[in-house]
Design an enzyme around this catalytic site. Structure first.
Site, PDB file in Angstrom:
ATOM      1  N   HIS A 221     -51.336 -43.820  14.290  1.00  0.00           N
ATOM      2  CA  HIS A 221     -51.132 -43.441  12.879  1.00  0.00           C
ATOM      3  C   HIS A 221     -49.719 -42.900  12.704  1.00  0.00           C
ATOM      4  O   HIS A 221     -49.068 -42.528  13.670  1.00  0.00           O
ATOM      5  CB  HIS A 221     -52.131 -42.360  12.459  1.00  0.00           C
ATOM      6  CG  HIS A 221     -51.908 -41.047  13.164  1.00  0.00           C
ATOM      7  ND1 HIS A 221     -52.365 -40.798  14.440  1.00  0.00           N
ATOM      8  CD2 HIS A 221     -51.242 -39.923  12.791  1.00  0.00           C
ATOM      9  CE1 HIS A 221     -52.001 -39.588  14.813  1.00  0.00           C
ATOM     10  NE2 HIS A 221     -51.313 -39.028  13.836  1.00  0.00           N
ATOM     11  N   ASP A 223     -47.795 -39.822  10.279  1.00  0.00           N
ATOM     12  CA  ASP A 223     -48.228 -38.636   9.549  1.00  0.00           C
ATOM     13  C   ASP A 223     -47.789 -38.717   8.089  1.00  0.00           C
ATOM     14  O   ASP A 223     -46.733 -39.256   7.765  1.00  0.00           O
ATOM     15  CB  ASP A 223     -47.652 -37.363  10.192  1.00  0.00           C
ATOM     16  CG  ASP A 223     -48.184 -37.147  11.605  1.00  0.00           C
ATOM     17  OD1 ASP A 223     -49.235 -37.714  11.946  1.00  0.00           O
ATOM     18  OD2 ASP A 223     -47.525 -36.400  12.367  1.00  0.00           O
ATOM     19  N   HIS A 278     -47.783 -43.035  16.270  1.00  0.00           N
ATOM     20  CA  HIS A 278     -48.148 -42.357  17.516  1.00  0.00           C
ATOM     21  C   HIS A 278     -49.657 -42.320  17.700  1.00  0.00           C
ATOM     22  O   HIS A 278     -50.412 -42.574  16.769  1.00  0.00           O
ATOM     23  CB  HIS A 278     -47.530 -40.954  17.580  1.00  0.00           C
ATOM     24  CG  HIS A 278     -47.841 -40.079  16.398  1.00  0.00           C
ATOM     25  ND1 HIS A 278     -47.259 -40.249  15.156  1.00  0.00           N
ATOM     26  CD2 HIS A 278     -48.687 -39.035  16.250  1.00  0.00           C
ATOM     27  CE1 HIS A 278     -47.721 -39.345  14.316  1.00  0.00           C
ATOM     28  NE2 HIS A 278     -48.606 -38.592  14.951  1.00  0.00           N
ATOM     29  N   ARG A 288     -57.950 -31.494  26.360  1.00  0.00           N
ATOM     30  CA  ARG A 288     -56.555 -31.339  25.953  1.00  0.00           C
ATOM     31  C   ARG A 288     -56.530 -30.721  24.561  1.00  0.00           C
ATOM     32  O   ARG A 288     -57.352 -31.062  23.715  1.00  0.00           O
ATOM     33  CB  ARG A 288     -55.889 -32.721  25.926  1.00  0.00           C
ATOM     34  CG  ARG A 288     -54.449 -32.732  25.471  1.00  0.00           C
ATOM     35  CD  ARG A 288     -53.860 -34.150  25.572  1.00  0.00           C
ATOM     36  NE  ARG A 288     -52.483 -34.161  25.159  1.00  0.00           N
ATOM     37  CZ  ARG A 288     -52.065 -34.236  23.889  1.00  0.00           C
ATOM     38  NH1 ARG A 288     -52.940 -34.312  22.910  1.00  0.00           N
ATOM     39  NH2 ARG A 288     -50.775 -34.223  23.616  1.00  0.00           N
TER      40      ARG A 288
HETATM   41  C1  LIG Z   1     -51.970 -32.374   5.677  1.00  0.00           C
HETATM   42  C2  LIG Z   1     -52.697 -33.244   6.310  1.00  0.00           C
HETATM   43  C3  LIG Z   1     -52.171 -34.271   7.297  1.00  0.00           C
HETATM   44  C4  LIG Z   1     -53.403 -34.890   7.857  1.00  0.00           C
HETATM   45  C5  LIG Z   1     -54.322 -34.848   6.679  1.00  0.00           C
HETATM   46  C6  LIG Z   1     -54.153 -33.404   6.176  1.00  0.00           C
HETATM   47  C7  LIG Z   1     -54.887 -32.467   7.145  1.00  0.00           C
HETATM   48  C8  LIG Z   1     -55.085 -33.059   8.519  1.00  0.00           C
HETATM   49  C9  LIG Z   1     -53.972 -34.001   9.009  1.00  0.00           C
HETATM   50  C10 LIG Z   1     -54.402 -34.992  10.091  1.00  0.00           C
HETATM   51  C11 LIG Z   1     -54.373 -34.423  11.518  1.00  0.00           C
HETATM   52  C12 LIG Z   1     -54.781 -35.530  12.537  1.00  0.00           C
HETATM   53  C13 LIG Z   1     -54.075 -36.860  12.256  1.00  0.00           C
HETATM   54  C14 LIG Z   1     -54.127 -37.203  10.756  1.00  0.00           C
HETATM   55  C15 LIG Z   1     -53.598 -38.621  10.507  1.00  0.00           C
HETATM   56  C16 LIG Z   1     -55.536 -36.984  10.269  1.00  0.00           C
HETATM   57  O1  LIG Z   1     -56.441 -37.791  10.299  1.00  0.00           O
HETATM   58  O2  LIG Z   1     -55.658 -35.651   9.841  1.00  0.00           O
HETATM   59  C17 LIG Z   1     -53.401 -36.134   9.960  1.00  0.00           C
HETATM   60  C18 LIG Z   1     -53.288 -36.297   8.441  1.00  0.00           C
HETATM   61  C19 LIG Z   1     -52.051 -37.074   7.972  1.00  0.00           C
HETATM   62  O3  LIG Z   1     -50.940 -36.887   8.447  1.00  0.00           O
HETATM   63  O4  LIG Z   1     -52.262 -37.911   7.101  1.00  0.00           O
HETATM   64  O1  LIG Z   2     -52.463 -34.287  19.932  1.00  0.00           O
HETATM   65  C1  LIG Z   2     -51.331 -34.767  19.805  1.00  0.00           C
HETATM   66  O2  LIG Z   2     -50.499 -34.731  20.722  1.00  0.00           O
HETATM   67  C2  LIG Z   2     -50.942 -35.464  18.518  1.00  0.00           C
HETATM   68  C3  LIG Z   2     -51.698 -34.988  17.306  1.00  0.00           C
HETATM   69  C4  LIG Z   2     -51.312 -35.723  16.050  1.00  0.00           C
HETATM   70  O3  LIG Z   2     -50.707 -36.771  16.079  1.00  0.00           O
HETATM   71  C5  LIG Z   2     -51.681 -35.168  14.737  1.00  0.00           C
HETATM   72  O4  LIG Z   2     -52.369 -34.109  14.680  1.00  0.00           O
HETATM   73  O5  LIG Z   2     -51.273 -35.763  13.715  1.00  0.00           O
HETATM   74 FE   LIG Z   3     -49.986 -37.319  14.062  1.00  0.00          FE
END
Ligand SMILES: C=C1C[C@]23C[C@H]1CC[C@H]2[C@@]12CCC[C@@](C)(C(=O)O1)[C@H]2[C@@H]3C(=O)O
Ligand SMILES: O=C(O)CCC(=O)C(=O)O
Ligand SMILES: [Fe+2]
Length: 341
Positions: A221, A223, A278, A288
């Protein structure tokens, strides 16, 4: 409710895309969590992402170069005390060590953005990830009370202090990075204002796994942020995708933080700083942990390519942070291309 949480309320998720597996109760990986195994083999651990020393007098140039060529870098001399990171990690460990049934008391609600649950990107994949997360936006007190009715204060203090420090660091990084794009102070202060920003802290846990080569910690994905500041505990697992190379391992180094470009900076920089794909795949059985802090402008801010010289054309149309979150929630990695002019 924070404006950022509200932006996520528009597309409620089904509970099966929120509730994690009861990881404690399984001895083998269930079929729902088995991914094609090729992903376990293909990473390059000889290359490494750049390191930028924030105290370096050339930091602006170095940051610009790192964002342009890699979209991700490690930052050292960032001013975040090791103790602070250690405390957050230990509180995260305390949370994820609770029995599954107990953690479910703080389950994210279908239209909610905060609390315990699967990653938001889960609905886009047919297999489940070997992952559980806890999302914090500002004060986590409501969920912390559900977990520890008489003993939630320390968790809240530690999470709030970390978000405050991360926000300051994110602002410093953003100011330097935008300077490298030759933006004026005035333009910079429109994008980065300490008073209002959308931020979130995500505690990630990749639980003990009997067969790590068959699972996916976090699927590929980018961010949805301007930038993300990540701390990984001691275990490998994070990989970034580099064009022409493939997956590159990002090893944790003590005390450094990983910073990556998100989709909103991709748009703002007119793709000069591409957001980086990533994922997390681990070779170890051990649990982890990671801490990810997401920094974005306020939800009503309109992001569009800035600092274009007369020879450049904008590649993206203007989009509000709220709308981008909405479109990403429906289209995931296609979201960026939908705003291409
Ligand atoms: C502010 C954010 C950014 C979110 C959504 C929301 C809260 C949680 C974040 C994450 C964290 C894990 C990867 C991700 C891809 C996910 O699934 O939840 C992130 C997402 C994004 O970057 O879109
Ligand atoms: O766990 C990690 O090293 C990456 C986590 C991540 O990509 C995310 O929270 O958006
Ligand atoms: Fe991420």
């Amino acid at each position: 409710m924070s404006p950022l949480s509200e932006a996520y309320r528009d597309h409620p998720l089904h509970l099966h895309h929120i509730i994690p597996l009861d990881f404690d109760s399984v001895q083998t990986v269930p079929d729902s969590h088995v991914w094609p195994t090729s992903h376990a083999l293909e990473s390059d651990d000889h290359l490494s992402i750049p390191t930028v020393d924030l105290m370096d007098p050339d930091a602006v140039k170095l940051l610009g170069h790192a964002c342009e060529t890699w979209g991700v870098f490690q930052v050292i001399n960032h001013g975040i005390p090791l103790d602070t990171i250690g405390e957050v990690e230990s509180e995260a460990r305390r949370l994820f060590s609770l029995p599954t049934g107990h953690k479910l008391k703080a389950l994210r609600s279908p239209g909610g953005a905060t609390g315990y649950g699967l990653a938001r990107i889960s609905p886009f994949f047919s297999k489940q990830m070997w992952h559980e997360g806890f999302t914090v936006m500002g004060s986590p007190v409501d969920h912390a009370r559900e977990l520890w009715p008489n003993d939630y204060q320390r968790f809240c203090d530690v999470m709030e202090d970390y978000q405050k420090k991360m926000k300051e660091l994110a602002i410093t990084l953003m100011q330097l990075i935008l300077k490298s794009l030759d933006l004026s102070e005035e333009e910079i202060s429109k994008v980065v204002s300490p008073g209002d920003a959308s931020t979130a802290l995500q505690l990630n846990s990749y639980p003990f796994c009997p067969d790590p080569s068959r699972v996916m910690g976090l699927a590929p994905h980018t961010d949805t942020s301007l930038l993300t500041i990540l701390h990984q505990s001691t275990l490998n697992g994070l990989e970034i995708f580099k064009d022409g190379v493939g997956w590159v391992l990002v090893s944790p180094t003590n005390g450094s933080l990983v910073v990556n470009v998100g989709d909103l900076l991709h748009i703002l920089s007119n793709a000069q700083f591409p957001s980086v794909l990533h994922r997390v795949v681990s070779k170890e059985k051990e649990q982890r942990l990671s801490l990810a802090f997401f920094y974005s402008p306020p939800t009503d801010f309109h992001v569009s390519p800035l600092a274009l010289n007369p020879a450049q054309v904008p590649l993206y149309r203007s989009v509000s942070v709220r709308e981008y979150i909405h479109i990403k929630g429906k289209n995931l990695e296609k979201a960026l291309s939908l705003f291409r002019i």
